[in-house]
Design an enzyme around this catalytic site. Structure first.
Site, PDB file in Angstrom:
ATOM      1  NE  ARG A 120      -4.121  -1.969   2.024  1.00 50.79           N
ATOM      2  CZ  ARG A 120      -4.085  -3.132   2.681  1.00 50.79           C
ATOM      3  NH1 ARG A 120      -3.072  -3.382   3.501  1.00 50.79           N
ATOM      4  NH2 ARG A 120      -5.022  -4.028   2.516  1.00 50.79           N
ATOM      5  CE  LYS A 142      -1.258  12.520 -15.679  1.00 48.42           C
ATOM      6  NZ  LYS A 142      -1.632  12.780 -17.099  1.00 48.42           N
ATOM      7  CD  GLU A 184       5.971  14.563 -23.664  1.00 44.70           C
ATOM      8  OE1 GLU A 184       5.477  15.694 -23.450  1.00 44.70           O
ATOM      9  OE2 GLU A 184       5.296  13.523 -23.591  1.00 44.70           O
ATOM     10  CE  LYS A 225       4.474  16.391 -15.742  1.00 38.27           C
ATOM     11  NZ  LYS A 225       5.189  15.238 -16.266  1.00 38.27           N
ATOM     12  CD  GLU A 235      -4.448  14.490 -16.568  1.00 36.15           C
ATOM     13  OE1 GLU A 235      -3.867  14.722 -17.627  1.00 36.15           O
ATOM     14  OE2 GLU A 235      -4.650  13.349 -16.129  1.00 36.15           O
ATOM     15  NE  ARG A 239       0.041  16.049 -13.936  1.00 32.90           N
ATOM     16  CZ  ARG A 239       0.648  15.328 -13.004  1.00 32.90           C
ATOM     17  NH1 ARG A 239       0.330  15.482 -11.732  1.00 32.90           N
ATOM     18  NH2 ARG A 239       1.582  14.449 -13.330  1.00 32.90           N
ATOM     19  CG  ASN A 243      -2.914  15.009 -21.306  1.00 33.44           C
ATOM     20  OD1 ASN A 243      -2.000  14.215 -21.126  1.00 33.44           O
ATOM     21  ND2 ASN A 243      -3.862  15.221 -20.403  1.00 33.44           N
ATOM     22  CG  HIS A 246       0.321  13.495 -24.697  1.00 35.54           C
ATOM     23  ND1 HIS A 246       0.961  14.651 -25.085  1.00 35.54           N
ATOM     24  CD2 HIS A 246       1.186  12.834 -23.888  1.00 35.54           C
ATOM     25  CE1 HIS A 246       2.172  14.680 -24.539  1.00 35.54           C
ATOM     26  NE2 HIS A 246       2.327  13.596 -23.816  1.00 35.54           N
ATOM     27  CG  HIS A 250      -1.429   8.398 -25.135  1.00 40.37           C
ATOM     28  ND1 HIS A 250      -1.964   8.875 -23.964  1.00 40.37           N
ATOM     29  CD2 HIS A 250      -0.091   8.520 -24.996  1.00 40.37           C
ATOM     30  CE1 HIS A 250      -0.989   9.269 -23.150  1.00 40.37           C
ATOM     31  NE2 HIS A 250       0.149   9.062 -23.768  1.00 40.37           N
ATOM     32  CG  HIS A 263       5.435   9.205 -25.171  1.00 41.92           C
ATOM     33  ND1 HIS A 263       4.066   9.067 -25.117  1.00 41.92           N
ATOM     34  CD2 HIS A 263       5.725  10.386 -24.552  1.00 41.92           C
ATOM     35  CE1 HIS A 263       3.541  10.107 -24.483  1.00 41.92           C
ATOM     36  NE2 HIS A 263       4.525  10.918 -24.135  1.00 41.92           N
TER      37      HIS A 263
END
Length: 355
Positions: A120, A142, A184, A225, A235, A239, A243, A246, A250, A263
């Protein structure tokens, strides 16, 4: 250089320093008092840097174990995660110990996910070794793994206790691996940092220019960032600006087969393609698509993708985390250095994909 990620619940520093990989142990000891550390890495990065990092950590008094998996996006899955759990249990790591993510974006995302779910939650540090990871994925917490249907569809938010960036490690990247990170970087210039865009505009696009200006490129990108993550950790708003490119990117990564389109390459294609549509609709300024395409091309990034299979791309988009209630949120650039969210129907998005 140091940047402080001033989050209320888990603040941490981003250290950017050439040659810092050899002093990882001192850096980790300044943050942790734990006894055991598991380095999670892939086989390629392990062959280059695991011994250096392990020795530095052991010199600082840590007991160190190294878990490595086969490099590549295809390994970023729950099978690898389960193998990591078994490794941690076999070596007796507890919640009082720590994990070091040593590698690129795949390693960082996977190790962060393991750290957030093992017992956990176990603390972890990020030591990114690819340009993409140094400017983007190592910062902000993330984590995630891929499933056959979607990229990063299983994941958590889990902030590291620190990020150590050594620009010198970029010299061991292959040319394609280095260049893909510029996808990026270009994004950051477009959505926030005009000074970064101007810096990129002044460079000739060569590998030598990227390496020579690595510290400035990394610092500018991390600053954007950091600022956005502090403002919107989970997000819920700005935030999402990160993207840009993206949504389609993606989908391209997934439909091409994980790893076939990298990527940053997919992000470059996604930025250009969504800009084509947004510019025609008057949502982005005239000529910006050509400027983005030219910048990507200068650094050797692709701006299109073949075979472009509309139905497959659309199916992938419907599984995107930003899709909800028959619509999907996409990011646009109303002017250089700013971003906005544009919500469109999935039906309209399918029309977008009909090139």
């Amino acid at each position: 250089m140091k940047l402080h990620v001033d989050l209320a619940t888990n603040p941490y520093d981003i250290m950017i320093e050439r040659g810092s990989l050899t002093s990882v142990g001192d850096w980790a000891r300044s943050i942790w008092n734990c006894q055991k550390i598991a380095i999670i890495t892939d086989n390629h990065v392990a062959s280059l840097y695991a011994e250096t990092v392990q020795q530095s950590l052991e010199t600082a008094g840590f007991e160190v174990f190294v878990f490595e998996f086969l490099e590549g996006e295809a390994s970023k899955n729950l099978t690898t995660v389960n193998n990591a759990y078994d490794f941690l249990l076999e070596n007796g790591l507890t919640r009082g110990d720590g994990i070091v993510a040593l590698g690129g974006g795949v390693v960082g995302d996977l190790a962060g996910f393991v750290a957030s779910t093992y017992m956990r939650g176990i603390p972890f540090l990020q030591i990114p070794t690819s340009l993409t990871a140094q400017v983007d994925s190592s910062i902000g917490g993330k984590t995630g793994v891929n499933t056959p249907k979607a990229k990063n569809s299983v994941g958590t938010f889990n902030q590291p206790k620190g990020v150590l960036i050594d620009p010198d490690v970029l010299q061991t990247l292959g040319q394609r691996e280095l260049i893909e990170g510029m996808g990026e970087v270009i994004k950051y210039g477009l959505i926030d940092d005009v000074a970064l865009w101007d810096l990129l505009d002044s460079l000739d696009g060569s590998v030598a220019a990227i390496l020579e200006n690595a510290e400035a490129i990394i610092y500018h990108s991390c600053q954007v960032k950091r600022k956005i993550v502090v403002e919107d950790e989970f997000e819920g708003g700005v935030r999402m600006y990160l993207n840009f490119g993206h949504t389609i990117g993606h989908a391209i990564e997934q439909t091409a087969g994980y790893g076939k389109v990298m990527h940053g390459e997919a992000v470059a294609i996604g930025m250009v393609q969504i800009s084509h549509v947004a510019e025609k609709k008057g949502l982005m300024p005239a000529g910006i698509t050509d400027a983005i395409s030219a910048m990507c091309a200068k650094f050797g990034l692709p701006t299109d993708y073949e075979p472009w299979k509309t139905d497959e791309l659309y199916a992938a988009l419907t599984h995107d985390k930003k899709a909800s209630g028959g619509s999907i949120k996409t990011v646009i650039v109303p002017k250089l250095g700013s971003a906005a969210i544009n919500q469109i129907s999935l039906e309209e998005m399918k029309a977008y994909l009909e090139k």
